[in-house]
Design a protein around this motif. Structure first.
Motif, PDB file in Angstrom:
ATOM      1  N   LYS A 192       0.857  -1.212   0.021  1.00  0.00           N
ATOM      2  CA  LYS A 192      -0.042   0.079  -0.057  1.00  0.00           C
ATOM      3  C   LYS A 192       0.598   1.248   0.054  1.00  0.00           C
ATOM      4  O   LYS A 192       0.240   2.457  -0.388  1.00  0.00           O
ATOM      5  N   THR A 193       2.142   1.019   0.347  1.00  0.00           N
ATOM      6  CA  THR A 193       2.982   2.552   0.490  1.00  0.00           C
ATOM      7  C   THR A 193       4.153   2.354  -0.207  1.00  0.00           C
ATOM      8  O   THR A 193       4.793   3.267  -0.291  1.00  0.00           O
TER       9      THR A 193
ATOM     10  N   VAL B 240       3.595   7.519  -4.071  1.00  0.00           N
ATOM     11  CA  VAL B 240       2.960   8.544  -3.967  1.00  0.00           C
ATOM     12  C   VAL B 240       1.569   8.636  -4.236  1.00  0.00           C
ATOM     13  O   VAL B 240       1.221   8.208  -5.337  1.00  0.00           O
ATOM     14  N   ASP B 241       0.728   9.043  -3.151  1.00  0.00           N
ATOM     15  CA  ASP B 241      -0.693   8.834  -3.425  1.00  0.00           C
ATOM     16  C   ASP B 241      -1.035   7.170  -3.886  1.00  0.00           C
ATOM     17  O   ASP B 241      -2.050   7.207  -4.742  1.00  0.00           O
ATOM     18  N   GLY B 242      -0.493   6.340  -3.429  1.00  0.00           N
ATOM     19  CA  GLY B 242      -0.639   4.908  -3.687  1.00  0.00           C
ATOM     20  C   GLY B 242       0.006   4.421  -5.134  1.00  0.00           C
ATOM     21  O   GLY B 242      -0.324   3.335  -5.445  1.00  0.00           O
ATOM     22  N   GLU B 243       0.716   5.371  -5.753  1.00  0.00           N
ATOM     23  CA  GLU B 243       1.016   5.126  -7.186  1.00  0.00           C
ATOM     24  C   GLU B 243       2.708   5.187  -7.169  1.00  0.00           C
ATOM     25  O   GLU B 243       3.390   5.888  -6.478  1.00  0.00           O
TER      26      GLU B 243
END
Length: 204
Positions: free
Chosen positions: A44-45, A67-70
């Motif tokens: 997730k991170t 960053v923001d899950g991506e």
């Protein structure tokens, strides 16, 4: 998934499959580039990308902060922005300099060579970056500090070449134009190259 990507995932899995049990359950693969194909395990991170690099003739492991899950874009330049990518090599040098000599041995693209490398990287990942596997970004940040120190010693620079017969003042114009496309801490130098016929001696 292309054949090359499927083959690479199959080769990587025996060494890095343990990542799925640590929360890195999202697996992506890519073989769209001639220069590199990769398999990536994502939580997730964070993400861990294992590549077969035709450019550098070896396997490579990147640690990535999402960053923001991506997965953020790979940085072309080192700036004051936070560093979200690093090679596992940098973590080794930062935390276990005694293993630095082993890094140069991780080379070759034959299957047997790659298996040896993958085994090395998987072992080293658990030994020097166990906290990253648990969600801590300290290894990435420490490696980032190491990279910044190298950049301070060897400043980033773009070399621009213009033909020898370019008008006077072209150097300044090109330097200004290119400087506007790179970060302020990246230098730009302009040099001329010879363009014209090579003189040939006439037979006597």
């Amino acid at each position: 998934m292309g054949r090359k990507a499927a083959k690479w995932r199959k080769q990587v899995e025996p060494h890095f499959g343990f990542l799925a049990q640590l929360g890195f359950g999202k697996v992506d693969v890519d073989d769209s580039s001639f220069w590199s194909l990769w398999v990536q395990y994502r939580s997730k991170t964070s993400a861990i990308r294992i590549s077969k690099s035709n450019e550098f003739i070896r396997s490579e492991v990147h640690l990535i902060r999402l960053v923001d899950g991506e997965v953020p874009a790979y940085p072309i330049w080192i700036t004051d922005d936070r560093i979200d990518w690093t090679l596992l090599d940098n973590v080794v040098v930062s935390r276990r300099p005694d293993l630095a000599g082993e890094l140069a041995k991780q080379t070759g693209l034959a299957d047997q060579e790659l298996d040896q490398q993958l085994g090395f990287w998987a072992r080293v990942l658990r030994e020097v970056a166990e906290d990253f596997l648990e969600g801590d970004f300290a290894p990435l940040d420490e490696a980032g500090a190491l990279v910044r120190s190298h950049v301070a010693e060897n400043p980033q620079q773009v070399q621009v070449w213009i033909p020898s017969d370019a008008p006077a003042g072209t150097e300044a114009a090109e330097q200004e134009k290119v400087q506007g496309t790179v970060p302020p801490n990246v230098g730009v130098s302009v040099r001329r190259y010879w363009r014209g016929r090579t003189s040939k001696s006439k037979p006597g």
